[in-house]
Scaffold this motif. Structure first.
Motif, PDB file in Angstrom:
ATOM      1  N   LEU A 189      25.689  27.317  67.937  1.00  0.00           N
ATOM      2  CA  LEU A 189      24.984  28.097  66.755  1.00  0.00           C
ATOM      3  C   LEU A 189      24.068  27.376  66.088  1.00  0.00           C
ATOM      4  CD1 LEU A 189      28.254  29.593  64.651  1.00  0.00           C
ATOM      5  CD2 LEU A 189      26.127  30.810  65.454  1.00  0.00           C
ATOM      6  N   GLY A 190      23.996  25.988  65.997  1.00  0.00           N
ATOM      7  CA  GLY A 190      23.066  25.134  65.527  1.00  0.00           C
ATOM      8  C   GLY A 190      21.704  25.098  66.374  1.00  0.00           C
ATOM      9  N   LEU A 191      22.175  25.016  67.761  1.00  0.00           N
ATOM     10  CA  LEU A 191      20.966  24.818  68.762  1.00  0.00           C
ATOM     11  C   LEU A 191      20.239  26.354  68.527  1.00  0.00           C
ATOM     12  CD1 LEU A 191      22.462  23.187  71.798  1.00  0.00           C
ATOM     13  CD2 LEU A 191      20.889  22.298  70.072  1.00  0.00           C
ATOM     14  N   TRP A 192      20.836  27.305  68.605  1.00  0.00           N
ATOM     15  CA  TRP A 192      20.337  28.722  68.368  1.00  0.00           C
ATOM     16  C   TRP A 192      19.110  28.762  67.236  1.00  0.00           C
ATOM     17  CZ3 TRP A 192      19.998  33.008  65.211  1.00  0.00           C
ATOM     18  CH2 TRP A 192      19.609  34.301  65.677  1.00  0.00           C
ATOM     19  N   PHE A 193      19.770  28.380  66.128  1.00  0.00           N
ATOM     20  CA  PHE A 193      18.998  28.477  64.712  1.00  0.00           C
ATOM     21  C   PHE A 193      17.902  27.472  65.103  1.00  0.00           C
ATOM     22  CE2 PHE A 193      22.709  30.543  62.525  1.00  0.00           C
ATOM     23  CZ  PHE A 193      22.158  31.218  61.852  1.00  0.00           C
ATOM     24  N   TYR A 194      18.140  26.358  65.556  1.00  0.00           N
ATOM     25  CA  TYR A 194      17.041  25.298  65.574  1.00  0.00           C
ATOM     26  C   TYR A 194      15.779  25.764  66.708  1.00  0.00           C
ATOM     27  CZ  TYR A 194      14.263  21.164  66.854  1.00  0.00           C
ATOM     28  OH  TYR A 194      13.388  20.213  66.986  1.00  0.00           O
ATOM     29  N   ILE A 195      16.372  26.252  67.819  1.00  0.00           N
ATOM     30  CA  ILE A 195      15.341  26.869  68.908  1.00  0.00           C
ATOM     31  C   ILE A 195      14.596  27.988  68.515  1.00  0.00           C
ATOM     32  CG2 ILE A 195      15.014  27.752  71.194  1.00  0.00           C
ATOM     33  CD1 ILE A 195      17.470  25.938  71.949  1.00  0.00           C
ATOM     34  N   THR A 196      15.130  29.016  67.525  1.00  0.00           N
ATOM     35  CA  THR A 196      14.560  30.166  67.294  1.00  0.00           C
ATOM     36  C   THR A 196      13.518  29.720  66.057  1.00  0.00           C
ATOM     37  OG1 THR A 196      16.446  30.820  65.864  1.00  0.00           O
ATOM     38  CG2 THR A 196      16.358  31.931  67.921  1.00  0.00           C
ATOM     39  N   SER A 197      13.900  28.951  65.165  1.00  0.00           N
ATOM     40  CA  SER A 197      12.974  28.340  64.175  1.00  0.00           C
ATOM     41  C   SER A 197      11.555  27.931  64.616  1.00  0.00           C
ATOM     42  CB  SER A 197      13.552  27.329  63.337  1.00  0.00           C
ATOM     43  OG  SER A 197      13.824  26.121  64.166  1.00  0.00           O
ATOM     44  N   LEU A 198      11.780  27.616  66.074  1.00  0.00           N
ATOM     45  CA  LEU A 198      10.389  26.906  66.716  1.00  0.00           C
ATOM     46  C   LEU A 198       9.573  28.230  67.415  1.00  0.00           C
ATOM     47  CD1 LEU A 198      11.949  23.954  68.385  1.00  0.00           C
ATOM     48  CD2 LEU A 198      10.667  24.090  66.639  1.00  0.00           C
ATOM     49  N   SER A 199      10.011  29.409  67.094  1.00  0.00           N
ATOM     50  CA  SER A 199       9.187  30.688  67.531  1.00  0.00           C
ATOM     51  C   SER A 199       9.738  30.943  69.088  1.00  0.00           C
ATOM     52  CB  SER A 199       8.088  30.794  66.900  1.00  0.00           C
ATOM     53  OG  SER A 199       7.733  30.613  65.738  1.00  0.00           O
ATOM     54  N   ILE A 200      10.866  30.482  69.396  1.00  0.00           N
ATOM     55  CA  ILE A 200      11.239  30.860  70.839  1.00  0.00           C
ATOM     56  C   ILE A 200      12.146  31.539  70.879  1.00  0.00           C
ATOM     57  CG2 ILE A 200      12.024  29.506  72.981  1.00  0.00           C
ATOM     58  CD1 ILE A 200      11.130  27.064  71.945  1.00  0.00           C
ATOM     59  N   TRP A 201      11.963  32.811  71.698  1.00  0.00           N
ATOM     60  CA  TRP A 201      12.919  33.850  71.579  1.00  0.00           C
ATOM     61  C   TRP A 201      14.185  33.304  72.442  1.00  0.00           C
ATOM     62  CZ3 TRP A 201      15.385  36.638  75.236  1.00  0.00           C
ATOM     63  CH2 TRP A 201      15.926  37.967  74.852  1.00  0.00           C
ATOM     64  N   LEU A 202      15.319  33.805  71.962  1.00  0.00           N
ATOM     65  CA  LEU A 202      16.787  33.769  72.611  1.00  0.00           C
ATOM     66  C   LEU A 202      17.542  35.107  72.288  1.00  0.00           C
ATOM     67  CD1 LEU A 202      18.014  30.058  71.606  1.00  0.00           C
ATOM     68  CD2 LEU A 202      16.987  31.105  73.779  1.00  0.00           C
ATOM     69  N   PRO A 203      18.315  35.545  73.139  1.00  0.00           N
ATOM     70  CA  PRO A 203      18.988  36.828  73.094  1.00  0.00           C
ATOM     71  C   PRO A 203      19.807  36.894  71.757  1.00  0.00           C
ATOM     72  CG  PRO A 203      20.013  35.653  75.026  1.00  0.00           C
ATOM     73  CD  PRO A 203      18.650  34.875  74.242  1.00  0.00           C
ATOM     74  N   GLY A 204      19.995  37.857  71.081  1.00  0.00           N
ATOM     75  CA  GLY A 204      20.771  37.865  69.862  1.00  0.00           C
ATOM     76  C   GLY A 204      22.144  37.903  70.040  1.00  0.00           C
ATOM     77  N   TRP A 205      22.748  38.038  71.336  1.00  0.00           N
ATOM     78  CA  TRP A 205      24.149  38.237  71.550  1.00  0.00           C
ATOM     79  C   TRP A 205      24.755  36.912  71.372  1.00  0.00           C
ATOM     80  CZ3 TRP A 205      25.602  35.697  75.526  1.00  0.00           C
ATOM     81  CH2 TRP A 205      24.809  35.412  76.623  1.00  0.00           C
ATOM     82  N   LEU A 206      23.796  36.018  71.651  1.00  0.00           N
ATOM     83  CA  LEU A 206      24.340  34.414  71.725  1.00  0.00           C
ATOM     84  C   LEU A 206      24.973  33.878  70.442  1.00  0.00           C
ATOM     85  CD1 LEU A 206      21.698  32.373  73.743  1.00  0.00           C
ATOM     86  CD2 LEU A 206      23.956  32.775  74.306  1.00  0.00           C
ATOM     87  N   PRO A 207      24.363  34.099  69.341  1.00  0.00           N
ATOM     88  CA  PRO A 207      24.968  33.520  68.076  1.00  0.00           C
ATOM     89  C   PRO A 207      26.099  34.806  67.537  1.00  0.00           C
ATOM     90  CG  PRO A 207      22.946  34.840  67.381  1.00  0.00           C
ATOM     91  CD  PRO A 207      22.932  34.527  68.859  1.00  0.00           C
ATOM     92  N   VAL A 208      26.078  35.817  68.150  1.00  0.00           N
ATOM     93  CA  VAL A 208      27.326  36.570  67.713  1.00  0.00           C
ATOM     94  C   VAL A 208      28.320  36.113  68.485  1.00  0.00           C
ATOM     95  CG1 VAL A 208      28.415  38.913  67.743  1.00  0.00           C
ATOM     96  CG2 VAL A 208      25.928  38.550  67.039  1.00  0.00           C
ATOM     97  N   ALA A 209      28.247  36.024  69.715  1.00  0.00           N
ATOM     98  CA  ALA A 209      29.312  35.480  70.604  1.00  0.00           C
ATOM     99  C   ALA A 209      29.854  34.220  70.185  1.00  0.00           C
ATOM    100  CB  ALA A 209      28.921  35.416  72.243  1.00  0.00           C
TER     101      ALA A 209
END
Length: 521
Positions: A383-403
């Protein structure tokens, strides 16, 4: 010689006997095959040794915990209603009031947890449980009387007294009524009941009116208060009071056997021996815990596993669940209302708690705690890495944080939350159990109060990604500590557990001696 009619009669008798024997054998095989069918075998198993009675008693004991879970979960679906200009409150409830409602519940247990433990040792587990339900009735009644800010906060403060009762006396009650083979399963019902309370109030808030939810939540502790008066006190406490015959009757009811049963008599004698020993030594004090190295080591283990569980960031994940769903809906077709989101989270919590109750006796305490702490930490890190990477305007799939969030909630409920309560209750004899449990409960309440009040400043200072990464490190440390120093308490008495702790200390001494000898050489 036999005549023909006589011979025919003789043959008929023989054939009849053979048929009767075959029928009996067929019936026996049918019964055996039916017994091995899962439902029949399971029903027979739960009746053996009074397991069904113990589970019934455990459910009665944990109803205040269920209602406390409803009280804590009530705030989630009801906050939008209370903050609505057209809501039932005479004035719109501010965010500051909501913040105090969330945190004030954990303030009274900081100071009264120790007194609740002393009350449970003096007046008994049953009376303390009844007082817990009474506090819940008073808390809900204040909210029924008024929805003004002062009443909402006062209601939560009174609920804090019930919180102390739930977290101190319920684990003791469950431990002292359970057989060794179901001790872990009954102990895990503590968190299962709390999570069931969350889910029930989430669903009620989504389907029923505000007033209906309030009356249902108030009725549950009222009914429990009346029904629990017929329940027995724990046999351990009755033996402590010198009421051996009453203890034998209570134990016979719990074990589904007669008071004259030989196994039952042996169990009562063990309780009497433990009580005689506790009376022969000085009254349990904190000094006696500190001075005895093995008991103090057990105390450190209990405190560390409970602190690891309370500071793992579980509350933050639940708080941020709505935001995770909202951001995930931008890239996947996941459109859920806020109430449906909380219901989903509550269902995952409950499923994890059910899994914990089913597997804790098979896996043991140590490895279930270590594995779920590790999985929770990995989910937090994701969760922490997902929030950090997406804050850098890098797209990641939305199912990752939900899972990751669902896995975190499931793993936490499946072991990281319930197992520390089981371990803490099993690490100490009756002499120290109440003291240690109440102290640990007070420390946990302080931790929860600080977390709920410091969450927003910490979030603004570090960012959500660093908050999750810090919490993941706490989980990893908890897993490492459990593997290295927490003993397996499954199916072991306090003496056997302390023998393990002493053996570990003796190994350390032997290593020190070997090192000294090596250095001298």
């Amino acid at each position: 010689m036999f005549s023909l009619p006589m011979a025919l009669t003789f043959c008929e008798i023989k054939i009849g006997k053979i048929h009767q024997k075959c029928t009996l054998k067929w019936n026996e095989s049918l019964v055996c095959s039916m017994y091995h069918l899962l439902p029949v075998k399971w029903i027979s198993k739960i009746n053996d040794g009074g397991i069904s009675t113990q589970f019934f008693m455990a459910m009665m004991v944990t109803i205040p915990v269920l209602n406390f879970g409803m009280l804590m979960g009530w705030q989630s679906p009801m906050t939008p209603i209370l903050q609505s200009p057209n809501g039932p409150a005479p004035e719109v409830i501010t965010d500051e009031t909501i913040s105090w409602m969330a945190s004030i519940t954990f303030f009274p247990p900081i100071f009264c947890g120790v007194f609740v433990g002393d009350l449970a040792d003096r007046w008994g587990r049953k009376i303390t449980t009844l007082l817990t339900s009474l506090m819940l009735v008073m808390s809900w009644s204040i909210t029924l009387f008024s929805l003004r800010p002062w009443a909402l906060i006062a209601s939560r403060a009174v609920a804090g007294l019930a919180c102390a009762g739930c977290y101190v006396v319920t684990p003791l009650y469950l431990k002292e009524i359970a057989s060794d083979n179901v001790r872990g399963a009954l102990g895990s019902l503590f968190i299962l009941s709390q999570n069931l309370g969350y889910l029930l109030v989430y669903m009620a808030g989504d389907m029923l009116s505000f007033a209906s939810v309030m009356w249902i939540c108030t009725a549950i502790p009222v009914v429990h208060l009346l029904a629990f008066m017929t329940m027995p006190e724990t046999p351990v406490f009755l033996v402590k009071q010198g009421k051996v015959q009453e203890a034998r009757k209570a134990l016979a009811w719990l074990r589904n056997t007669s008071p004259d049963d030989k196994t039952l008599e042996e169990e009562v004698q063990l309780m009497e021996i433990e009580e005689e020993y506790s009376r022969s030594v000085r009254r349990a004090t904190w000094k006696s815990i500190v001075q005895d190295r093995t008991t103090f080591k057990a105390f450190r283990i209990a405190l560390n596993v409970m602190l690891s569980q309370e500071t793992c960031g579980y509350l933050v994940v639940l708080t941020y669940a709505g935001s995770i769903f909202e951001q995930a809906s931008e890239s996947i077709s996941l459109k859920l209302s806020p109430n449906k989101q909380t219901i989903l989270v509550g269902a995952i919590q409950l499923l994890g708690s059910i899994v914990a109750s089913c597997i804790v006796e098979q896996t043991g305490r140590k490895w279930l705690l270590a594995s779920t702490a590790l999985v929770t930490g990995m989910s937090m890190l994701a969760l922490g890495l997902w929030f950090y990477i997406t804050s850098l305007s890098i797209w990641l799939p939305g199912w990752l944080p939900v899972a990751a969030m669902c896995l975190c909630i499931f793993a936490d409920a499946a072991g990281y939350q319930p197992v520390p309560y089981v371990i803490t209750s099993e690490l100490f004899s009756f002499q120290h159990r109440g003291m240690v449990t109440s102290f640990v409960s007070s420390v946990d309440a302080l931790s929860d109060f600080v977390q709920t009040k410091a969450y927003d400043p910490l979030l603004k200072l570090l960012g959500i990604h660093w908050v999750f990464i810090i919490f993941s490190s706490v989980c990893f440390f908890g897993a490492f500590y459990t593997i290295m120093w927490v003993p397996e308490t499954k199916n072991r008495s306090v003496d056997e557990i302390y023998a393990l702790l002493e053996d570990g200390r003796q190994k350390e001494k032997r290593k020190d001696i070997e090192n000294d000898e090596t250095s001298r050489l």
